[in-house]
Enzyme design. Structure first.
Site, PDB file in Angstrom:
ATOM      1  N   TRP A  10      18.969 -25.017  47.981  1.00  0.00           N
ATOM      2  CA  TRP A  10      17.644 -25.259  48.577  1.00  0.00           C
ATOM      3  C   TRP A  10      17.650 -26.457  49.526  1.00  0.00           C
ATOM      4  CZ3 TRP A  10      13.960 -24.681  43.678  1.00  0.00           C
ATOM      5  CH2 TRP A  10      14.098 -23.368  43.185  1.00  0.00           C
ATOM      6  N   HIS A  94      29.543 -30.191  50.824  1.00  0.00           N
ATOM      7  CA  HIS A  94      28.853 -29.321  51.783  1.00  0.00           C
ATOM      8  C   HIS A  94      28.993 -29.915  53.185  1.00  0.00           C
ATOM      9  CE1 HIS A  94      25.649 -27.296  53.944  1.00  0.00           C
ATOM     10  NE2 HIS A  94      25.698 -26.363  53.017  1.00  0.00           N
ATOM     11  N   GLU A 154      32.633 -22.195  53.986  1.00  0.00           N
ATOM     12  CA  GLU A 154      31.403 -22.264  54.768  1.00  0.00           C
ATOM     13  C   GLU A 154      31.728 -22.743  56.186  1.00  0.00           C
ATOM     14  OE1 GLU A 154      27.711 -22.349  52.167  1.00  0.00           O
ATOM     15  OE2 GLU A 154      28.190 -24.387  52.729  1.00  0.00           O
TER      16      GLU A 154
END
Ligand code: PGA
Length: 233
Positions: A10, A94, A154
């Site tokens: 989120w 990330h 990613e």
């Protein structure tokens, strides 16, 4: 069918009420045997969201943590504090942490070493083959039977852009990583894909041979889209 992971990140996208409303809707998602569903709310609301989803089939994880243990580190959140509120897993590395919060590869890898030697599990994000610290993983991962470590490919250019990587590209990178993991006898480590995953492309991605799940940003903050991804497979 192999076990698949659907992880919703989120980010810092939702305020408190929107996070609570989304969690209350997510409560109704019932787990399929082959699916592991997790969401990572903003750290400020994690405690609250853990309580809402306590009885559900959806696990709450952390988006990040700080390297140090309890002590004088203003603004930090450490693994012990996460554990105390029932968190058993965290995302790490990330690309937004690396690019927007200036976390270097060295810092991220140091944190990986810490978490691999802690009681928490980790989803380690990388945006190129070269960013995976295979040697460190081999030296610090004692036993991966309990999914202590999950990797997530990613590509930065695919994150939040609507430009999903092609299946060929995803397979190429995942296969390369999987082959090296196999050489290190670490072939059981799952590899997720993340970058503009949505209900229209999730089935194809999740059906790919070397994809073990998806890490979803934007689409995971909208209940219908998250449900669409869960139901696509
Ligand atoms: P996105 O984000 O799905 O919005 O592209 C993915 C991620 O950052 O994990």
């Amino acid at each position: 069918m192999k076990k698949l992971h659907i992880v919703g990140n989120w980010k810092m996208s939702l305020n408190k009420q929107d996070s609570i409303d989304l969690a209350n809707k997510i409560k109704s998602i019932s787990k399929k045997e082959y699916l592991n569903i997790e969401v990572a709310p903003t750290s400020l609301y994690v405690d609250h969201i853990v309580k809402i989803l306590e009885e559900s089939d959806v696990n709450v994880i952390s988006q990040n943590f700080d390297y140090e243990n309890l002590g004088s580190y203003t603004g930090g959140v450490c693994l012990d504090q996460l554990k105390e509120i029932g968190i058993t897993k965290t995302i790490l590395g990330h690309s937004e942490r690396r690019s927007k919060f200036n976390e270097s590869d060295d810092q991220v890898n140091k944190k990986l070493e810490t978490v691999l030697n802690s009681e928490l599990d980790v989803i380690f994000c990388f945006d190129s083959y070269e960013q995976v610290p295979f040697e460190l993983i081999k030296n610090n991962l004692k036993n991966n039977d309990n999914l202590k470590l999950i990797l997530a490919y990613e590509p930065t250019w695919a994150i939040g852009t609507g430009e999903t990587a092609s299946i060929d590209h995803i397979e190429e990178i995942h296969t390369k990583v999987k082959n090296t993991l196999t050489e290190c006898s670490l072939e059981n480590i799952p590899i997720l894909y993340g970058g503009s995953v949505n209900p229209s492309n999730s089935r194809e991605i999740l059906s790919s041979a070397n994809v073990d799940g998806v890490l979803v940003g934007g689409a995971s903050t909208k209940f219908d889209q998250l449900l669409g991804i869960v139901n696509s497979i």
